[in-house]
Enzyme design. Structure first.
Site, PDB file in Angstrom:
ATOM      1  N   GLY A  54       0.688  -1.084  -0.074  1.00 14.53           N
ATOM      2  CA  GLY A  54       0.092  -0.044  -0.110  1.00 14.53           C
ATOM      3  C   GLY A  54       0.910   1.415   0.000  1.00 14.53           C
ATOM      4  N   ILE A  69      -7.184  -9.495 -11.482  1.00 11.70           N
ATOM      5  CA  ILE A  69      -7.761  -9.206 -12.689  1.00 11.70           C
ATOM      6  C   ILE A  69      -9.281  -9.316 -12.679  1.00 11.70           C
ATOM      7  CG2 ILE A  69      -7.941  -9.288 -15.255  1.00 11.70           C
ATOM      8  CD1 ILE A  69      -5.024 -10.234 -15.338  1.00 11.70           C
ATOM      9  N   ASN A 107       1.487   2.983  -2.678  1.00 14.40           N
ATOM     10  CA  ASN A 107       0.636   3.999  -3.565  1.00 14.40           C
ATOM     11  C   ASN A 107      -0.520   4.565  -2.717  1.00 14.40           C
ATOM     12  OD1 ASN A 107       1.842   4.319  -6.408  1.00 14.40           O
ATOM     13  ND2 ASN A 107       2.305   2.031  -5.867  1.00 14.40           N
ATOM     14  N   HIS A 148       0.582   1.287 -13.327  1.00 20.03           N
ATOM     15  CA  HIS A 148       1.446   0.091 -13.538  1.00 20.03           C
ATOM     16  C   HIS A 148       2.882   0.705 -13.680  1.00 20.03           C
ATOM     17  CE1 HIS A 148       2.088  -3.418 -15.643  1.00 20.03           C
ATOM     18  NE2 HIS A 148       3.107  -2.932 -16.455  1.00 20.03           N
ATOM     19  N   ASN A 164      -5.630   2.910 -13.239  1.00 16.38           N
ATOM     20  CA  ASN A 164      -4.568   1.659 -12.520  1.00 16.38           C
ATOM     21  C   ASN A 164      -3.366   2.438 -12.580  1.00 16.38           C
ATOM     22  OD1 ASN A 164      -3.418  -0.841 -11.705  1.00 16.38           O
ATOM     23  ND2 ASN A 164      -3.066  -0.946 -13.888  1.00 16.38           N
TER      24      ASN A 164
HETATM   25  C1  GAR Z   1       3.298  -1.102  -7.402  1.00 15.43           C
HETATM   26  O1  GAR Z   1       4.799  -0.928  -7.867  1.00 15.43           O
HETATM   27  C2  GAR Z   1       2.397  -1.165  -8.468  1.00 15.43           C
HETATM   28  O2  GAR Z   1       2.465  -0.085  -9.526  1.00 15.43           O
HETATM   29  C3  GAR Z   1       2.356  -2.469  -8.805  1.00 15.43           C
HETATM   30  O3  GAR Z   1       2.508  -3.302  -7.737  1.00 15.43           O
HETATM   31  C4  GAR Z   1       3.131  -2.281  -6.664  1.00 15.43           C
HETATM   32  C5  GAR Z   1       2.309  -2.114  -5.457  1.00 15.43           C
HETATM   33  O4  GAR Z   1       2.918  -1.706  -4.188  1.00 15.43           O
HETATM   34  N1  GAR Z   1       1.130  -2.817  -9.575  1.00 15.43           N
HETATM   35  C6  GAR Z   1       1.048  -3.769 -10.262  1.00 15.43           C
HETATM   36  O5  GAR Z   1       1.914  -4.445 -10.905  1.00 15.43           O
HETATM   37  C7  GAR Z   1      -0.415  -4.119 -11.094  1.00 15.43           C
HETATM   38  N2  GAR Z   1      -0.175  -4.836 -12.215  1.00 15.43           N
HETATM   39  P1  GAR Z   1       2.170  -0.983  -3.262  1.00 15.43           P
HETATM   40  O6  GAR Z   1       1.088  -1.929  -2.663  1.00 15.43           O
HETATM   41  O7  GAR Z   1       3.230  -0.657  -2.249  1.00 15.43           O
HETATM   42  O8  GAR Z   1       1.450   0.102  -3.779  1.00 15.43           O
END
Ligand code: GAR
Length: 209
Positions: A13, A94, A15, A111, A109
């Site tokens: 989490g 997904i 982000n 990515h 989203n």
């Molecule tokens: C982030 O790097 C995000 O961009 C990626 O997973 C990580 C989650 O980190 N998302 C994907 O790969 C989706 N396809 P977080 O839980 O610390 O935000």
């Protein structure tokens, strides 16, 4: 009218934290995070939400017969919360087209690569950075895009680039991409959306500055 923002998470989490920090600095103009939904009951993201008095829900795929039933459950949670914007912030499951029909151009989203490179099925989390390093590219980055039926395929809202260094491990590269790109462009895209500053023309977006 303040827009209700719902955030979908599965893991650490960071982000989500970037969104909360931006909100606390007054940088999410016209919107408020009102719900965090996790696919994983142990996600640290849930703790981050709780610490900030944001409502949480857990919805696990294993409790549903198939992807369609799981998607319907998530959709119903989001409809009940009257979400105006749904943010996938490290959400690793997904969903099918039912969710896109319920929230057309209202889901975004983040990515961890420069779409259309290093995206699609199998490209998630650290795997993305492993493949980026193996490929030899010198630049990578992050993309925020609207969610459509095509995995990682919707209109791109914002992108930002970072360097790939020779000694990078996937973990080191992931951290750089998060710090330099994801944590900056995700809050910015959310704030633009909440101010109705993103116009969509087919697969292209126009940002009204
Ligand atoms: C982030 O790097 C995000 O961009 C990626 O997973 C990580 C989650 O980190 N998302 C994907 O790969 C989706 N396809 P977080 O839980 O610390 O935000």
């Amino acid at each position: 009218m303040m827009k209700n923002i719902a955030v979908l998470v599965s893991g650490g989490g960071t982000n989500l934290q970037a969104l909360i920090d931006a909100q606390n600095r007054g940088e999410i103009i016209g919107g408020k995070i009102t719900l965090v939904v996790s696919s994983n009951p142990d996600a640290y993201a849930l703790k981050r939400a709780e610490k900030n008095n944001i409502a949480t829900k857990v919805c696990e795929k294993k409790n549903y017969k198939d992807r369609a039933e799981y998607t319907a459950a998530i959709r119903d949670i989001l409809l009940e919360a009257k979400a105006d914007l749904v943010v996938y912030a490290g959400f690793m499951t997904i969903l099918d087209e039912q969710i896109v029909k319920a929230f057309p151009n209202k889901m975004m989203n983040v990515h961890p690569a420069l779409i259309p490179s290093f995206c699609g099925e199998g490209y998630w989390g650290l795997h993305v950075h492993e493949k980026v390093i193996e490929s030899g590219v010198k630049l990578t980055g992050a993309t925020v895009h609207f969610v459509t039926e095509e995995c990682d395929g919707g209109p791109i809202i914002l992108q930002k680039a970072s360097e790939v260094k020779f000694d990078d491990t996937p973990e080191i590269l992931q951290k750089r991409v998060m710090e330099e790109c994801e944590w900056k462009i995700l809050p910015r895209a959310v704030s633009l959306f909440c101010q109705d500053k993103i116009e969509v023309y087919g697969n292209r977006t126009k940002i009204i500055e």
